[in-house]
Enzyme design. Structure first.
Site, PDB file in Angstrom:
ATOM      1  N   TYR A 123       0.852  -1.189   0.000  1.00 22.63           N
ATOM      2  CA  TYR A 123       0.000   0.000   0.000  1.00 22.63           C
ATOM      3  C   TYR A 123       0.883   1.232   0.000  1.00 22.63           C
ATOM      4  CZ  TYR A 123      -3.513   3.426   1.523  1.00 22.63           C
ATOM      5  OH  TYR A 123      -4.352   4.514   1.615  1.00 22.63           O
ATOM      6  N   ASP A 145       9.302   3.067  -0.137  1.00 25.57           N
ATOM      7  CA  ASP A 145       8.231   3.679   0.641  1.00 25.57           C
ATOM      8  C   ASP A 145       8.493   3.334   2.101  1.00 25.57           C
ATOM      9  OD1 ASP A 145       5.976   4.370   2.012  1.00 25.57           O
ATOM     10  OD2 ASP A 145       4.567   3.590   0.510  1.00 25.57           O
ATOM     11  N   LYS A 159       4.069   9.332   8.595  1.00 26.15           N
ATOM     12  CA  LYS A 159       3.804   8.782   9.934  1.00 26.15           C
ATOM     13  C   LYS A 159       4.774   9.317  10.990  1.00 26.15           C
ATOM     14  CE  LYS A 159       0.744   5.448   8.085  1.00 26.15           C
ATOM     15  NZ  LYS A 159       0.697   4.571   6.941  1.00 26.15           N
TER      16      LYS A 159
HETATM   17  C1  PLP Z   1       0.158   5.029   5.547  1.00 23.47           C
HETATM   18  C2  PLP Z   1       0.958   4.708   4.335  1.00 23.47           C
HETATM   19  C3  PLP Z   1       0.962   5.524   3.201  1.00 23.47           C
HETATM   20  C4  PLP Z   1       0.016   6.675   3.039  1.00 23.47           C
HETATM   21  O1  PLP Z   1       0.209   7.678   3.956  1.00 23.47           O
HETATM   22  P1  PLP Z   1      -1.037   8.688   4.274  1.00 23.47           P
HETATM   23  O2  PLP Z   1      -0.415   9.710   5.165  1.00 23.47           O
HETATM   24  O3  PLP Z   1      -2.087   7.841   4.925  1.00 23.47           O
HETATM   25  O4  PLP Z   1      -1.486   9.238   2.971  1.00 23.47           O
HETATM   26  C5  PLP Z   1       1.854   5.233   2.197  1.00 23.47           C
HETATM   27  N1  PLP Z   1       2.682   4.180   2.273  1.00 23.47           N
HETATM   28  C6  PLP Z   1       2.694   3.363   3.343  1.00 23.47           C
HETATM   29  C7  PLP Z   1       3.670   2.233   3.383  1.00 23.47           C
HETATM   30  C8  PLP Z   1       1.812   3.582   4.398  1.00 23.47           C
HETATM   31  O5  PLP Z   1       1.779   2.730   5.416  1.00 23.47           O
END
Ligand code: PLP
Length: 423
Positions: free
Chosen positions: A142, A235, A263
């Site tokens: 994701y 990511d 995060k």
């Molecule tokens: C949470 C998440 C995102 C998206 O971040 P948001 O601040 O919710 O848009 C992207 N990549 C990973 C791996 C995530 O866990």
């Protein structure tokens, strides 16, 4: 829970599904959402006054736990001086310096307000730099709710079994190449076949549950990206500042071209970003021609929260986080064995998933084959015992520095009782 039920009833009349992000609705574990009134350290309290040991931590940002006094003080202090200016502030430099000091691969950083924006912008940059369109991603990974990347995505999409979303154009979906995680042959075949702008990867996927990379798989990604002429985009929205001080790149010794952060970097407020070496990042406007912007990007209150969080994350903090993670994972494993329930407890520092599966989960197909009903029943039993787990098989538990040995012990006891209760 009369108060939560009443609030949910009202919420259904005001918000789609009663929530502002799908997994909060708790549909995947077959119950209504719990409204939260407050939190402190590793504890949260719901609208009815029930207390829980919180293992979700807002899905990753709260590595210090709720309402850490140092962070709250920094936030109040920043807010008093004005919440947003739409002009540069010194706090942005302080946070950028903390980030570039931790990540060897990041010389320049652009802040955004969410991880989704960081992904969108980094892919735009990768396409501009390479002159190519296609992006390779892994099934079950994701990267935020980016149109072209919702195909076979994890997190809320896995939870709701939406393989891709209506409203995504065919062209956007067609520019995405999907490969099973931990499958070197499929990766090699895909990188031989397609000219790629980017290989996009959660280096320790946590949005299909925690499925660590097989030995050498991240190094293979680096090799295949170089042969292909694609940028390797890590990511690290979850793994950054969590699996190690310098994220998965430090832990696994593999360097990315571009890194996505989110995060923890916002310390519980909306901040995220992407970075890489100077030559690449100077394509971003106004240094270069790739447009990227944001009204609240680098917001001073969010910068203060992120900065005060990162500054508390020293080497001892990471040792403690790893100890807590191992104690939790080991305890959950023993609790399952004690109750005669076969599960797979998979972890990385600061991340744990209990898969209701008979064999180790190596990819999305393995995660999707878990006993989701049993997972849901177990979660409901945990909530009834004052433990707040992620309300989906396709998410991680997030151990924090606020969790004590006693919290782990109480959680493991509750987990054992919950395994017995669903037997
Ligand atoms: C949470 C998440 C995102 C998206 O971040 P948001 O601040 O919710 O848009 C992207 N990549 C990973 C791996 C995530 O866990």
């Amino acid at each position: 829970m009369p108060r939560s039920a009443e609030l949910y009833e009202r919420a259904l009349g005001l918000l789609p599904g009663g929530v502002n992000s799908p997994v909060r609705a708790m549909r995947a574990i077959g119950r209504d959402p719990i409204f939260i009134a407050g939190g402190e350290g590793a504890r949260i309290r719901d609208a009815d006054g029930n207390e829980y040991i919180d293992w979700v931590g807002s899905w990753g940002p709260l590595i210090l736990g709720h309402a850490h006094p140092t962070v709250i003080e920094a936030v109040i202090d920043a807010a008093r001086r004005g919440t947003t200016f739409g002009a540069p502030t010194e706090l942005e430099l302080a946070l950028a310096a903390e980030v570039t000091e931790r990540f060897d691969s990041i010389e320049l950083l652009r802040m955004t307000s969410s991880g989704t924006e960081a992904t969108i912008s980094a892919i735009r940059l990768a396409r501009a730099v390479t002159g190519r369109e296609r992006v390779l991603k892994f099934a079950g990974a994701y990267h935020g709710h980016v149109d072209g990347l919702l195909a076979q995505a994890g997190s809320g999409l896995a939870t709701q079994a939406i393989p891709a979303s209506p409203g995504v154009t065919e062209a956007a979906a067609a520019a995405t190449v999907i490969v099973p995680w931990n499958d070197p042959e499929a990766l090699t075949a895909a990188t031989d076949r397609h000219e790629l702008a980017a290989i996009l990867v959660e280096p320790v996927p946590a949005n299909m549950g925690v499925v660590p990379p097989a030995r050498g798989f991240l190094a293979l990604l680096r090799e295949r990206a170089d042969q292909n002429g694609a940028l390797l985009v890590f990511d690290e929205v979850i793994t950054g500042f969590r699996v190690a001080r310098g994220g998965a790149q430090q832990r696994f010794g593999v360097c990315a071209d571009l890194t996505l952060l989110g995060k923890i970097v916002g310390g519980g407020l909306p901040a995220a970003g992407f970075g890489g070496r100077r030559a690449l990042m100077e394509r971003i406007a106004p240094a270069g021609d790739v447009y990227q912007a944001g009204t609240l990007s680098g917001n001073p209150v969010a910068m203060a929260a992120g900065l005060s969080t990162l500054r508390l994350l020293d080497d001892d903090a990471y040792l403690q986080l790893e100890r807590t993670t191992n104690a939790l994972a080991g305890g959950l494993r023993a609790a399952a064995a004690g109750a005669g329930r076969l599960v797979q407890v998979q972890s990385a520092p600061g991340l744990v998933t209990v898969f209701f599966a008979e064999a180790p989960v190596r990819d999305y197909a393995g995660a999707a084959a878990c006993d989701l009903d049993a997972y849901g029943a177990w979660c409901r039993a945990l909530l009834a015992r004052g433990v707040y787990p992620p309300a989906s098989q396709f998410e991680a538990w997030f151990p924090s520095l606020a969790h004590t040995d006693a919290d782990v012990g109480r959680t493991v006891d509750a987990a054992g009782a919950a395994f017995e209760a669903i037997a």
